[in-house]
Design an enzyme around this catalytic site. Structure first.
Site, PDB file in Angstrom:
ATOM      1  N   LYS A  14       0.830  -1.214   0.000  1.00 17.61           N
ATOM      2  CA  LYS A  14       0.000   0.000   0.000  1.00 17.61           C
ATOM      3  C   LYS A  14       0.857   1.253   0.000  1.00 17.61           C
ATOM      4  O   LYS A  14       2.031   1.231   0.409  1.00 17.61           O
ATOM      5  CB  LYS A  14      -0.959   0.028   1.196  1.00 17.61           C
ATOM      6  CG  LYS A  14      -0.292  -0.019   2.586  1.00 17.61           C
ATOM      7  CD  LYS A  14       0.196   1.323   3.103  1.00 17.61           C
ATOM      8  CE  LYS A  14       0.983   1.231   4.390  1.00 17.61           C
ATOM      9  NZ  LYS A  14       1.747   2.415   4.737  1.00 17.61           N
ATOM     10  N   PRO A 102       8.732  -4.323  -0.775  1.00 25.29           N
ATOM     11  CA  PRO A 102       9.986  -4.080  -0.044  1.00 25.29           C
ATOM     12  C   PRO A 102       9.850  -4.386   1.451  1.00 25.29           C
ATOM     13  O   PRO A 102       8.806  -4.126   2.047  1.00 25.29           O
ATOM     14  CB  PRO A 102      10.264  -2.592  -0.263  1.00 25.29           C
ATOM     15  CG  PRO A 102       9.237  -2.086  -1.204  1.00 25.29           C
ATOM     16  CD  PRO A 102       8.249  -3.157  -1.499  1.00 25.29           C
ATOM     17  N   VAL A 103      10.904  -4.947   2.025  1.00 26.04           N
ATOM     18  CA  VAL A 103      10.926  -5.252   3.461  1.00 26.04           C
ATOM     19  C   VAL A 103      11.254  -3.962   4.220  1.00 26.04           C
ATOM     20  O   VAL A 103      12.173  -3.235   3.836  1.00 26.04           O
ATOM     21  CB  VAL A 103      11.984  -6.345   3.753  1.00 26.04           C
ATOM     22  CG1 VAL A 103      12.067  -6.641   5.244  1.00 26.04           C
ATOM     23  CG2 VAL A 103      11.649  -7.619   2.975  1.00 26.04           C
ATOM     24  N   GLY A 105       9.798  -1.171   4.129  1.00 28.34           N
ATOM     25  CA  GLY A 105       9.848  -0.108   3.121  1.00 28.34           C
ATOM     26  C   GLY A 105       8.777   0.956   3.302  1.00 28.34           C
ATOM     27  O   GLY A 105       8.719   1.912   2.533  1.00 28.34           O
ATOM     28  N   GLY A 106       7.891   0.791   4.296  1.00 31.34           N
ATOM     29  CA  GLY A 106       6.788   1.748   4.449  1.00 31.34           C
ATOM     30  C   GLY A 106       5.601   1.406   3.571  1.00 31.34           C
ATOM     31  O   GLY A 106       4.724   2.227   3.337  1.00 31.34           O
ATOM     32  N   MET A 107       5.574   0.143   3.067  1.00 36.90           N
ATOM     33  CA  MET A 107       4.464  -0.281   2.203  1.00 36.90           C
ATOM     34  C   MET A 107       3.672  -1.433   2.817  1.00 36.90           C
ATOM     35  O   MET A 107       2.925  -2.128   2.126  1.00 36.90           O
ATOM     36  CB  MET A 107       4.994  -0.687   0.830  1.00 36.90           C
ATOM     37  CG  MET A 107       5.605   0.506   0.079  1.00 36.90           C
ATOM     38  SD  MET A 107       5.985   0.069  -1.599  1.00 36.90           S
ATOM     39  CE  MET A 107       4.353  -0.284  -2.243  1.00 36.90           C
ATOM     40  N   GLY A 109       4.589  -4.331   4.022  1.00 39.15           N
ATOM     41  CA  GLY A 109       4.941  -5.669   3.534  1.00 39.15           C
ATOM     42  C   GLY A 109       4.703  -6.770   4.574  1.00 39.15           C
ATOM     43  O   GLY A 109       4.129  -7.816   4.255  1.00 39.15           O
ATOM     44  N   ALA A 112       1.044  -7.230   5.116  1.00 34.47           N
ATOM     45  CA  ALA A 112       0.442  -7.900   3.961  1.00 34.47           C
ATOM     46  C   ALA A 112       0.596  -9.411   4.101  1.00 34.47           C
ATOM     47  O   ALA A 112      -0.351 -10.176   3.867  1.00 34.47           O
ATOM     48  CB  ALA A 112       1.104  -7.412   2.672  1.00 34.47           C
ATOM     49  N   ASP A 144      -1.889  -2.030  10.201  1.00 35.89           N
ATOM     50  CA  ASP A 144      -2.111  -2.042   8.747  1.00 35.89           C
ATOM     51  C   ASP A 144      -2.726  -3.349   8.234  1.00 35.89           C
ATOM     52  O   ASP A 144      -3.066  -3.457   7.057  1.00 35.89           O
ATOM     53  CB  ASP A 144      -0.778  -1.842   7.998  1.00 35.89           C
ATOM     54  CG  ASP A 144      -0.241  -0.428   8.140  1.00 35.89           C
ATOM     55  OD1 ASP A 144      -1.033   0.490   8.423  1.00 35.89           O
ATOM     56  OD2 ASP A 144       0.971  -0.248   7.949  1.00 35.89           O
TER      57      ASP A 144
HETATM   58  O1  C5P Z   1       0.829  -1.913  14.351  1.00 34.52           O
HETATM   59  P1  C5P Z   1       2.223  -2.120  13.884  1.00 34.52           P
HETATM   60  O2  C5P Z   1       2.943  -3.189  14.667  1.00 34.52           O
HETATM   61  O3  C5P Z   1       2.361  -2.318  12.403  1.00 34.52           O
HETATM   62  O4  C5P Z   1       3.009  -0.755  14.201  1.00 34.52           O
HETATM   63  C1  C5P Z   1       4.414  -0.689  14.227  1.00 34.52           C
HETATM   64  C2  C5P Z   1       4.832   0.500  15.092  1.00 34.52           C
HETATM   65  O5  C5P Z   1       4.466   1.710  14.439  1.00 34.52           O
HETATM   66  C3  C5P Z   1       4.195   0.572  16.451  1.00 34.52           C
HETATM   67  O6  C5P Z   1       4.904  -0.166  17.394  1.00 34.52           O
HETATM   68  C4  C5P Z   1       4.261   2.061  16.750  1.00 34.52           C
HETATM   69  O7  C5P Z   1       5.562   2.406  17.170  1.00 34.52           O
HETATM   70  C5  C5P Z   1       4.072   2.680  15.367  1.00 34.52           C
HETATM   71  N1  C5P Z   1       2.680   3.087  15.095  1.00 34.52           N
HETATM   72  C6  C5P Z   1       2.148   4.172  15.782  1.00 34.52           C
HETATM   73  N2  C5P Z   1       0.857   4.568  15.523  1.00 34.52           N
HETATM   74  C7  C5P Z   1       0.112   3.929  14.607  1.00 34.52           C
HETATM   75  C8  C5P Z   1       0.632   2.828  13.879  1.00 34.52           C
HETATM   76  C9  C5P Z   1       1.927   2.432  14.159  1.00 34.52           C
HETATM   77  O8  C5P Z   1       2.822   4.782  16.615  1.00 34.52           O
HETATM   78  N3  C5P Z   1      -1.150   4.343  14.391  1.00 34.52           N
END
Ligand code: C5P
Length: 305
Positions: A14, A102-103, A105-107, A109, A112, A144
């Site tokens: 995404k 990408p690992v 990568g902000g997408m 991954g 997903a 995500d």
């Molecule tokens: O939910 P997820 O494990 O993918 O999020 C990774 C990290 O991103 C969280 O541990 C947190 O540090 C940060 N995050 C956040 N606020 C969000 C989503 C993610 O601070 N709404």
């Protein structure tokens, strides 16, 4: 003899067209107001039968060595979460992940792959689970993951996991530049906190973005792309500023850091413009890889069973 089951799920990455971020909450998460769009860069997750109690994951692809295969793997966690949800005792599975997204990568991954593992294991273990129930299991795995199940275009609130599907017209041509730098999501959110000590609730997604998506006005969408994490990502990795400038110089309507980065996403006017832009960026040495994708695409889907 019964034919061995082969269950494969395809799942997209995404980009966030808007990522508005508020001040961090007591649980460490940040309130978001975000627009997700699923793009045609897909991982594939295969689920194979395994003996009771045996759950393993193998990862294939260029960046496979960057993905953990122990119990910290998010796809394995998804399998465990689904088994617990369904009250099954120790069902076995061998997961095989073919990575293209990408690992780190902000997408999304990793998210997903977790979404795909939920669908693949539900099929392998013959669990009849409704999409809204699967979304609850998904939300427990990461912010995500629910969007990776849903795909297309959606508005996300809360941690990004409270989703509303959005009206979106037209087809969007993106060029993704994958810079050769690493960034971790918690690190970027922490820098956001340093840069925005007084942040309150998440600001709203620009109304112009919603209007542009509803009418399929790509230029209006481009004018309204926004990512509140971008200043934090750029301050941690100043190279991203050069990548963003190069994409716009080479003809992108607009460029934005994808999620927490470091992938940079450039919106093009049409497919021809995207081809020209990807050629220009691929010849520039600014990124380790350049990918051309279109959007929106559906979320995690079973390919065969
Ligand atoms: O939910 P997820 O494990 O993918 O999020 C990774 C990290 O991103 C969280 O541990 C947190 O540090 C940060 N995050 C956040 N606020 C969000 C989503 C993610 O601070 N709404």
């Amino acid at each position: 003899m019964e034919k061995a089951e082969r269950i494969r799920v395809r799942v997209p990455g995404k980009v966030n067209l808007a990522l508005r971020v508020g001040g961090h909450r007591a649980d460490g998460y940040h309130p978001l107001d975000t627009v997700f769009q699923a793009v045609s860069l897909f991982d594939e997750v295969e689920a194979l039968p395994a003996p009771r109690g045996v759950r393993t994951v193998r990862v294939l692809g260029d960046q496979a060595s960057l993905v953990p295969t122990d119990e910290s793997n998010l796809a394995l966690k998804a399998a465990q979460a689904l088994a617990s949800y369904a009250g099954m005792r120790q069902p076995g599975v061998e997961l095989v992940i073919r990575k293209t997204i990408p690992v780190t990568g902000g997408m999304a991954g990793g998210s997903a792959d977790a979404a795909a593992a939920l669908i693949a294991c539900a099929a392998l273990w013959r669990i009849d689970v409704a999409p809204d129930e699967l979304a609850v299991v998904a939300a427990g795995l990461g912010a995500d993951v629910p969007f990776c199940l849903m795909g297309s275009t959606a508005l996300g609130r809360g941690r990004g996991d409270e989703l509303v599907p959005m009206l979106s017209r037209g087809s969007y041509h993106w060029v993704l530049a994958l810079p050769d730098v690493e960034l971790s999501t918690p690190e970027v959110f922490a820098r956001f906190d340093e840069l925005n000590p007084d942040a309150g609730p998440a600001p709203e997604t620009p109304p112009g973005l919603l209007a542009g998506l509803a009418s399929g006005d790509i230029a209006q969408v481009a004018d309204n792309l926004v990512n509140d994490l971008q200043p934090a990502a750029v301050s941690l990795r100043p190279h991203l500023a050069d990548v963003l400038a190069a994409g716009v110089d080479a003809g992108a309507l607009a460029g934005i850091v994808s999620g927490s980065g470091p992938t940079c996403a450039f919106l093009s006017e049409n497919e021809d413009a995207a081809v020209r832009l990807s050629n220009a960026l691929a010849g520039s040495d600014l990124a380790r890889a350049v990918r051309r994708v279109c959007a929106p695409v559906p979320g995690a889907r079973l390919l065969s069973c």
